[in-house]
Design a protein around this motif. Structure first.
Motif, short mmCIF file in Angstrom:
data_model
loop_
_atom_site.label_atom_id
_atom_site.label_comp_id
_atom_site.label_asym_id
_atom_site.label_seq_id
_atom_site.Cartn_x
_atom_site.Cartn_y
_atom_site.Cartn_z
N ASP A 525 0.64 -1.11 -0.21
CA ASP A 525 0.03 -0.08 0.03
C ASP A 525 0.91 1.28 0.13
O ASP A 525 0.53 2.39 -0.28
CB ASP A 525 -0.93 0.12 1.39
N PHE A 526 2.19 1.08 0.24
CA PHE A 526 3.04 2.12 0.27
C PHE A 526 3.00 2.98 -0.98
O PHE A 526 2.75 4.25 -0.85
CB PHE A 526 4.67 1.82 0.86
N PHE A 527 3.16 2.18 -2.10
CA PHE A 527 3.23 2.73 -3.46
C PHE A 527 1.81 3.52 -3.73
O PHE A 527 1.95 4.48 -4.49
CB PHE A 527 3.39 1.79 -4.29
N ASP A 528 0.51 2.98 -3.29
CA ASP A 528 -0.62 3.60 -3.59
C ASP A 528 -0.88 4.80 -2.99
O ASP A 528 -1.15 6.03 -3.27
CB ASP A 528 -1.71 2.91 -3.04
N ILE A 529 -0.45 4.81 -1.43
CA ILE A 529 -0.68 6.08 -0.70
C ILE A 529 0.32 7.37 -1.29
O ILE A 529 -0.22 8.35 -1.29
CB ILE A 529 -0.21 5.86 0.80
N LEU A 530 1.76 6.79 -1.42
CA LEU A 530 2.37 7.92 -2.05
C LEU A 530 2.04 8.18 -3.55
O LEU A 530 2.99 9.28 -4.10
CB LEU A 530 3.89 7.66 -1.79
N GLY A 531 1.34 7.46 -4.33
CA GLY A 531 1.25 7.63 -5.69
C GLY A 531 2.37 7.38 -6.59
O GLY A 531 2.49 8.21 -7.51
#
Lengths: 789, 233
Positions: A525-531
């Motif tokens: 989810d890290f990549f999703d949160i930071l876009g």
């Protein structure tokens, strides 16, 4: 003497406006100069309070190698007679949390040092005896401010402090914070032997492979630091990994440490900090420029007043005054004005300093302002300034011929008005440069915080305390229940936090290559949160263990290490040495401040985390705040002994530019002062110009000039000089800005509008100031002006 | 007392020399009351300034009390201004930032008179000119005639031998002018040599001798001692 006082006073009252302008301008600039010189003095005398400062050295190579093996100290003590004493220092990787009884836990900092620490460095004890304070195991010396935080008003000596909820330390002494500036700063200090107990680390103290300490050396009197450093380098085992670098290791004098740019990284080295000397010099220079602006005002205003005084001087000469008498009297008047300005500046400093300190971060110990040295120096400097800047015009005025003075009407002298114009142009050049620079710094900060390549808004970070660490799953579950929470990720990344930097040699496809990269752990989810955007391959799969040893890299990683087919490339990564496979490449993003280049980055999917990122739903503003409250409560309940901090991501990004922001604030403050003083100056000049042109204005009006035409006539001169100032200032500002931007790896563009805006602002302010005066002059009834014959 | 010989003052233009003053011989004895008259630009003020050592001619010699005045050093000139001469101006030239008493006191300060003595001398002057009540006023608070009185008081407080008055009545109306002229006459009686410049024939008649200038030259020089005596009351 009395006569001089009286005449100065009456002079002042006669032209209250111009004199007030003169005085205020001088006072403001002197206040700035005082603040900055005291600040620079305090910076330049950093650490001078250590008695042994001349014999103290820090061993290392500032560019590459500041960390030494622990065992080196033992070898130095054994083998090098020139060394009187040596002390290892190390910080703590994680900020320690202290707790006294059942009071609130406090996040603080701690350093580990050898028992000789207080023999090398001079600190004043507030409670207890420093001599043997570190000898006992588990004893700790704390600063007065920490003692107050922990114990309130209670006596701290001999009491226990719980560190990180498991180790008990005993306070063996309390020290005063040093009055002067120091590059060493810590709240608590304990011995290296205690470190062995609270942070045990394998064979750290016997193996040359661990580099975790700074080594401070106290040389015997007369010992040669170069020779000693050479001898020390030879102590390293011959097969040492960094052998070739050892020749660069030096004994760096502690005296200049503050301004040397040493490459310390990591949170554990926060106890040792330096400063960019350049920045201080720039500030000094700017203070000087502001002073020049004020002195120009002084010259302009006082020469115009002395011209008015010519007649008066003529009379005095006719009735028998000597040239020297007049010279001295005028000089005394000038000095009195400066003295008053100094007094005013002093008061101003006292009022304004706390605000300035808050706003710009310029810090010094105010007790310097009350030392006799300061007193003597400031008055002497004021005296010199007044003599230097008034004696030439005074000399000219006092040696003018009496009969000319009596006969002559004061006519606007063409040459003198050009001289004044040049001075005004110089003033405004300075002001324009300062405005432009302020705009640029702001632009760079905006650029640095908005173009990082990842999403910053509506994300908060929670620090994972040791107590939260084991309850990550619980935390996640509790947070997910909250209505305002959108997504949660566990990672080691947070803006401003130092990332691990790994260096390894690996054989890939039969070729041995040297790899170095920054690295941290993250989940899917890290990549999703930071876009973050994927360029190639895939991201970690959803919380499945199949990606345990998968890694992601950034574009720079691929580029720098020249990997042709990144996907599927296998590397051995981590302490345990797992074979890891690159499964995807993410687009480069600025995970560091833009002053640093983007390095190869490797993102691991390991469970260790220090930060919990939470993305919040934004639909409802009221809910937003409640959610943050909820998060706080949840986290705090799970971590009773360790304080939990919740930080907004965008705020953390801003904090990375703290020093630039401070710089901008300082600069804007200067710019505002500079402009204010400039305005005061041209206000006085326009007053004067209108006074001597009263008749001309009257005649023109009688002959049918409109008010607008008179305004044009009066403003034309000033506009001309401001325009010239713009032409002078632009290249200077352009050059200075380029220089400043050079230290950023990624920089904003130098747009034309920065200069245009700065110029327009200066022009606008100048016009407003002058017009106020011209308007009044232009509207006067011409009859009044002409009747005055 | 004053001996002027071949005093020439001129300006050189490109093609010709313009004379402002061209006096071959002028002697003024101690105790005289001389009026210098003439149209504008005749050189009256220049003559007065040269006598007062505020200006120097291009050529010529000037003996003041048998001393060659042009050879005097700067210091001696200051002594001359302090001890021998007092000036009165058309525009009064009082110092605006000083009170009446301070204006009168200033020359005494430069002369080095002690504070107590100064106060006494200033008080005497104020008394003499009936200005005791006005001693703390500033010049701008006085009428023109009163300002000129202060100017005269300042000029004579140092007990000069010579009083130079450049159109002392020029800025005053005739009543005030008369007052001032009577005062000058009285001072002359007391022994001070007075040289005044004026346009006004009536005021010129207060003097004992009239020197008329035209284009820088002395046109006539007449002495009449008796005519004006009755006017003195």
């Amino acid at each position: 003497m009395y006569n001089i006082l009286i005449s100065t006073y009456r002079n002042f009252v006669r032209n209250p406006v111009t004199n007030f302008i003169n005085l205020i301008g001088l006072a403001i600039s002197l206040a700035l100069v005082i603040i900055l010189s005291v600040y620079s003095f305090s910076e330049l005398t950093t650490d001078n309070f250590h008695k042994n400062i001349d014999r103290l050295y820090l061993y290392g190579d500032f560019n590459n190698r500041m960390y030494m093996p622990a065992i080196l100290k033992d070898q130095v003590d054994l083998n090098i007679p020139e060394v009187e004493s040596s002390v290892r220092l190390a910080g703590s990787w994680e900020a320690p949390v202290f707790q006294v009884d059942d009071r609130d836990p406090i996040t603080s900092d701690i350093v580990f040092a050898d028992v000789d620490f207080f023999n090398l460095f001079s600190y004043q004890t507030a409670e207890g005896d420093l001599e043997d304070s570190l000898n006992e195991l588990m004893s700790v010396v704390i600063t007065k401010s920490l003692a107050e935080k922990l114990f309130g008003n209670d006596n701290a000596l001999g009491k226990n402090v719980k560190m990180n909820n498991n180790k008990l330390l005993t306070v063996s002494a309390v020290i005063d914070e040093p009055k002067a500036n120091s590059c060493l700063s810590f709240s608590a200090i304990t011995s290296v032997n205690t470190r062995k107990i609270i942070q045990p680390n394998e064979d750290e103290y016997t193996n040359w492979g661990w580099n975790n300490f700074q080594l401070f050396i106290l040389l015997k009197k007369g010992a040669n630091p170069y020779e000693t450093a050479k001898k020390m380098a030879e102590l390293f085992p011959k097969n040492d990994y960094e052998q070739e670098d050892n020749s660069k290791l030096q004994l760096n004098p502690f005296n200049g440490l503050y301004f040397s740019q040493f490459a310390l990284y990591g949170n554990d080295s926060a106890y040792l900090h330096g400063k960019d000397k350049m920045k201080m010099l720039i500030l000094m220079m700017v203070a000087l420029l502001v002073l020049i602006i004020a002195l120009v005002n002084f010259i302009n205003i006082s020469t115009s007043q002395w011209l008015e005084k010519l007649k008066h001087i003529g009379v005095l000469k006719v009735i028998g005054a000597r040239r020297s008498t007049i010279f001295l009297q005028l000089l005394a008047e000038a000095f009195l004005l400066f003295l008053m300005a100094l007094l005013l500046a002093q008061i101003l400093v006292n009022i304004v300093y706390p605000l300035v300190q808050n706003y710009t971060g310029i810090k010094f110990n105010p007790h310097i302002l009350y030392t006799p040295y300061y007193f003597i120096i400031s008055i002497t400097a004021t005296f010199l300034l007044s003599v230097v800047f008034s004696s030439i015009p005074i000399y000219r005025v006092s040696s003018s011929k009496a009969i000319d003075n009596l006969k002559k009407k004061i006519e606007p002298d063409r040459k003198k008005s050009i001289f004044r114009g040049v001075l005004v142009a110089a003033q405004f050049s300075i002001a324009i440069v300062l405005i432009a620079f302020t705009l640029l710094v702001q632009k760079q900060v905006d650029f640095g915080s908005s173009n990082l390549g990842f999403n910053q808004s509506n994300v908060v970070g929670i620090n994972i305390t040791p107590q939260l660490h084991s309850k990550k799953e619980v935390l996640m579950k509790l947070l997910e229940e909250k209505p305002g929470v959108d997504k949660i990720s566990f990672t080691q990344y947070f803006p401003g936090k130092t990332n691990s930097h790994w260096v390894t040699n690996q054989t890939v496809d039969g070729v041995e290559k040297h790899y170095q990269f920054d690295t941290f752990n993250a989940d899917v989810d890290f990549f999703d949160i930071l876009g973050l955007q994927l360029v190639n391959g895939r991201l970690f799969s959803d919380k499945l263990t199949i990606d345990q040893h998968s890694i992601l890299v950034n574009e720079t990683f691929v580029c720098e290490h020249k990997i042709d087919n990144p996907i599927g490339t296998k590397l051995i990564v981590g302490m345990e040495g797992h074979q890891s496979e690159i499964i995807g490449v993410v687009k480069d993003f600025h995970y560091k401040a833009v002053s640093e280049p983007i390095l190869p980055l490797l993102i691991r999917n390991e469970p260790n985390a220090s930060i919990c990122l939470v993305r919040l739903q934004t639909s409802n503003f009221a809910l937003f705040h409640k959610t943050i409250q909820d998060i706080k409560t949840v986290a705090a309940e799970l971590s009773p002994s360790f304080p939990v901090e919740i930080t907004f991501l965008d705020q953390a990004v801003k904090n990375m530019y703290q020093s630039e922001l401070q710089f901008r604030k300082t600069f804007s403050l200067f710019a505002i002062c500079a402009i204010a003083i400039c305005c005061l100056g041209i206000l006085a000049m326009s007053l004067f110009a209108c006074q001597i042109r009263v008749k001309e204005i009257g005649i023109r009006k009688v002959n049918g000039a409109r008010i607008s035409e008179i305004l044009m006539l009066l403003n034309k001169d000033f506009v001309k000089w401001v325009a010239i100032a713009f032409v002078i200032a632009t290249p200077i500002a352009w050059y200075a800005m380029n220089k400043w931007l050079q230290k950023f790896a990624y920089k904003t563009e130098l747009s034309w509008w920065i200069f245009a805006l700065a110029g327009l602002m200066a022009l606008g302010i100048a016009m407003l100031t002058v017009s106020w005066q011209s308007w009044q002059a232009a509207r006067r009834n011409p009859v009044e002006a002409l009747r005055n014959e | 007392m004053i001996d002027l010989k071949n005093i020439y003052k001129y300006y050189d233009n490109k093609f010709q020399r313009t004379y402002v003053l061209k006096i071959n011989n002028l002697t003024i004895k101690e105790g005289e009351f001389v009026t210098v008259m003439g149209p504008s630009g005749a050189g009256k003020s220049t003559l007065l300034n040269i006598i007062g050592m505020l200006d120097v001619p291009n050529e010529g010699e000037y003996f003041f009390m048998d001393q060659p005045a042009f050879q005097l050093k700067e210091k001696k000139k200051v002594e001359f201004h302090r001890n021998y001469v007092g000036f009165i101006f058309q525009a009064f030239h009082l110092i605006d930032e000083m009170t009446v008493a301070e204006n009168i006191e200033t020359p005494l300060i430069y002369k080095g008179v002690k504070s107590k003595e100064r106060k006494a001398m200033v008080a005497e002057m104020l008394d003499r000119f009936n200005m005791v009540a006005k001693k703390d006023l500033f010049p701008s608070q006085l009428s023109g005639g009163q300002q000129q009185l202060v100017g005269i008081a300042r000029a004579i407080v140092g007990k000069p031998k010579l009083l130079l008055a450049d159109e002392p009545t020029g800025n005053l109306h005739s009543e005030q002018g008369k007052e001032i002229m009577k005062l000058l006459q009285k001072l002359n009686k007391e022994g001070i040599t007075v040289i005044q410049v004026t346009h006004n024939e009536e005021f010129a008649a207060y003097g004992k001798r009239i020197v008329r200038l035209a284009d820088g030259r002395i046109e006539s020089d007449e002495i009449f001692s008796k005519i004006n005596q009755p006017q003195l009351t």
